[in-house]
Motif scaffolding. Structure first.
Motif, mmCIF file in Angstrom:
data_model
loop_
_atom_site.group_PDB
_atom_site.id
_atom_site.type_symbol
_atom_site.label_atom_id
_atom_site.label_comp_id
_atom_site.label_asym_id
_atom_site.label_seq_id
_atom_site.Cartn_x
_atom_site.Cartn_y
_atom_site.Cartn_z
ATOM 1 N N ARG A 1 0.789 -1.033 0.114
ATOM 2 C CA ARG A 1 0.126 0.192 -0.260
ATOM 3 C C ARG A 1 0.821 0.758 0.525
ATOM 4 N NH1 ARG A 1 -3.458 -1.339 4.711
ATOM 5 N NH2 ARG A 1 -1.574 -3.283 5.084
ATOM 6 N N ALA A 2 2.169 1.187 0.371
ATOM 7 C CA ALA A 2 2.904 2.261 0.757
ATOM 8 C C ALA A 2 3.712 3.104 -0.258
ATOM 9 C CB ALA A 2 3.410 2.368 1.669
ATOM 10 N N THR A 3 4.049 1.409 -1.140
ATOM 11 C CA THR A 3 4.778 1.148 -2.227
ATOM 12 C C THR A 3 3.546 2.158 -3.199
ATOM 13 O OG1 THR A 3 6.474 0.360 -1.616
ATOM 14 C CG2 THR A 3 6.607 0.188 -3.832
ATOM 15 N N SER A 4 2.697 2.008 -3.111
ATOM 16 C CA SER A 4 1.383 2.145 -4.647
ATOM 17 C C SER A 4 0.877 3.741 -4.355
ATOM 18 C CB SER A 4 0.482 1.027 -3.991
ATOM 19 O OG SER A 4 0.980 -0.305 -4.197
ATOM 20 N N ILE A 5 1.559 4.031 -2.867
ATOM 21 C CA ILE A 5 0.697 5.479 -3.373
ATOM 22 C C ILE A 5 2.183 5.926 -3.789
ATOM 23 C CG2 ILE A 5 0.232 7.290 -1.637
ATOM 24 C CD1 ILE A 5 -1.148 4.971 0.053
ATOM 25 N N TYR A 6 3.192 5.869 -3.356
ATOM 26 C CA TYR A 6 4.658 6.410 -3.565
ATOM 27 C C TYR A 6 4.110 6.332 -5.068
ATOM 28 C CZ TYR A 6 8.942 7.983 -3.923
ATOM 29 O OH TYR A 6 10.259 8.473 -4.899
ATOM 30 N N TYR A 7 4.184 5.247 -5.736
ATOM 31 C CA TYR A 7 4.364 5.139 -7.223
ATOM 32 C C TYR A 7 3.544 5.422 -7.915
ATOM 33 C CZ TYR A 7 5.377 2.794 -11.376
ATOM 34 O OH TYR A 7 5.651 2.426 -12.430
ATOM 35 N N ALA A 8 2.150 5.849 -7.371
ATOM 36 C CA ALA A 8 1.602 6.823 -8.249
ATOM 37 C C ALA A 8 1.770 8.480 -8.134
ATOM 38 C CB ALA A 8 -0.332 7.012 -7.666
ATOM 39 N N LEU A 9 2.479 8.737 -6.924
ATOM 40 C CA LEU A 9 2.355 10.095 -6.866
ATOM 41 C C LEU A 9 3.379 10.387 -7.399
ATOM 42 C CD1 LEU A 9 -0.499 9.585 -5.139
ATOM 43 C CD2 LEU A 9 0.552 11.249 -3.611
ATOM 44 N N ARG A 10 4.587 9.802 -7.094
ATOM 45 C CA ARG A 10 6.129 10.390 -7.711
ATOM 46 C C ARG A 10 6.706 9.675 -9.012
ATOM 47 N NH1 ARG A 10 8.666 13.029 -2.760
ATOM 48 N NH2 ARG A 10 6.197 14.167 -2.236
ATOM 49 N N SER A 11 6.169 8.808 -8.823
ATOM 50 C CA SER A 11 5.916 8.535 -10.433
ATOM 51 C C SER A 11 7.979 7.922 -10.908
ATOM 52 C CB SER A 11 6.170 9.279 -11.861
ATOM 53 O OG SER A 11 5.024 9.566 -12.249
#
Length: 245
Positions: free
Chosen positions: A106-116
């Motif tokens: 969940r944490a990794t997915s949020i970072y991935y989507a917002l910071r690309s």
């Protein structure tokens, strides 16, 4: 099983009282910043696992709808030495003031989507993906998918004309909305700004602000807990038939 029941999984009274179950929540903006500063880290005894694009899309659909997405479980190791790694996509030595025991994806997915960050999802090479909120579907309250993913970034004109809001602009959503207003005024000069453009901008502003600054992700933090006890907790979470989130 809710996080407040976590302590009841253990017969050891000392360990049970070391589980901090305060109802704290991180906002998405706060969580991303903690990842970027490497305050959140992954322990070496936990393997890296990143969701695929469909799982990330479904996850953000839950956030957009305000659904409960489960609690995160952290451990504050204080002065205990342990091998750690930063969230995937961050090329920095980790501080690791909080270790993620449950919630890596969940944490990794949020970072991935917002910071690309520049890495590909999936096996066998995979692809890099970019995620968008279909604000047109949201405004019309359609049943269609409201989170869309593309292997290439859409150009601004596509974003504005289709009302596809890029999640990697979420931290600067107000700038995107202003740019959309300018686009609408230039492309459709006959539209009345105050009655036909500004009301839509306000709705988008309210929703995007909620996602970034108001949607809360609950978490539980283990404090004053020794490494061997933390590993026991981690193993129980990952081998028990009962999911903790």
């Amino acid at each position: 099983l809710v996080r407040d029941d976590l302590g009841n999984r253990f017969t050891d009274n000392v360990l049970r009282h070391q589980v901090d179950t305060e109802r704290e929540k991180y906002k998405i903006q706060e969580l991303v910043n903690k990842c970027e500063r490497t305050e959140l880290a992954i322990p070496d005894f936990q393997r890296f696992f990143v969701w695929d694009k469909d799982q990330i899309r479904d996850f953000f659909d839950s956030i957009l709808n305000g659904f409960f997405i489960g609690s995160l479980l952290f451990w504050e190791p204080s002065d205990q030495k342990i091998g750690i790694t930063a969230i995937k996509g961050i090329a920095k030595d980790p501080l690791g003031t909080q270790i993620i025991l449950d919630g890596q994806q969940r944490a990794t997915s949020i970072y991935y989507a917002l910071r690309s960050p520049d890495y590909k999802l999936g096996e066998r090479g995979g692809e890099r993906w970019f995620f968008y909120i279909d604000l047109n579907a949201y405004l019309k309250e359609e049943e269609s998918e409201k989170i869309r993913s593309f292997s290439k970034e859409l150009d601004p004109e596509d974003q504005f004309s289709k009302l596809f809001f890029p999640l990697n602009r979420l931290e600067h959503y107000s700038d995107w909305i202003r740019d959309w207003e300018d686009f609408m005024n230039q492309k459709y000069p006959k539209l009345d700004y105050y009655s036909e453009v500004k009301p839509i901008a306000r709705i988008m502003d309210t929703k995007l602000r909620h996602v970034l600054e108001e949607f809360g992700i609950p978490h539980v933090t283990l404090k004053n807990t020794h490494l061997n006890e933390v590993i026991e907790i981690f193993e129980r979470i990952n081998t028990s038939g009962t999911k903790l989130t």
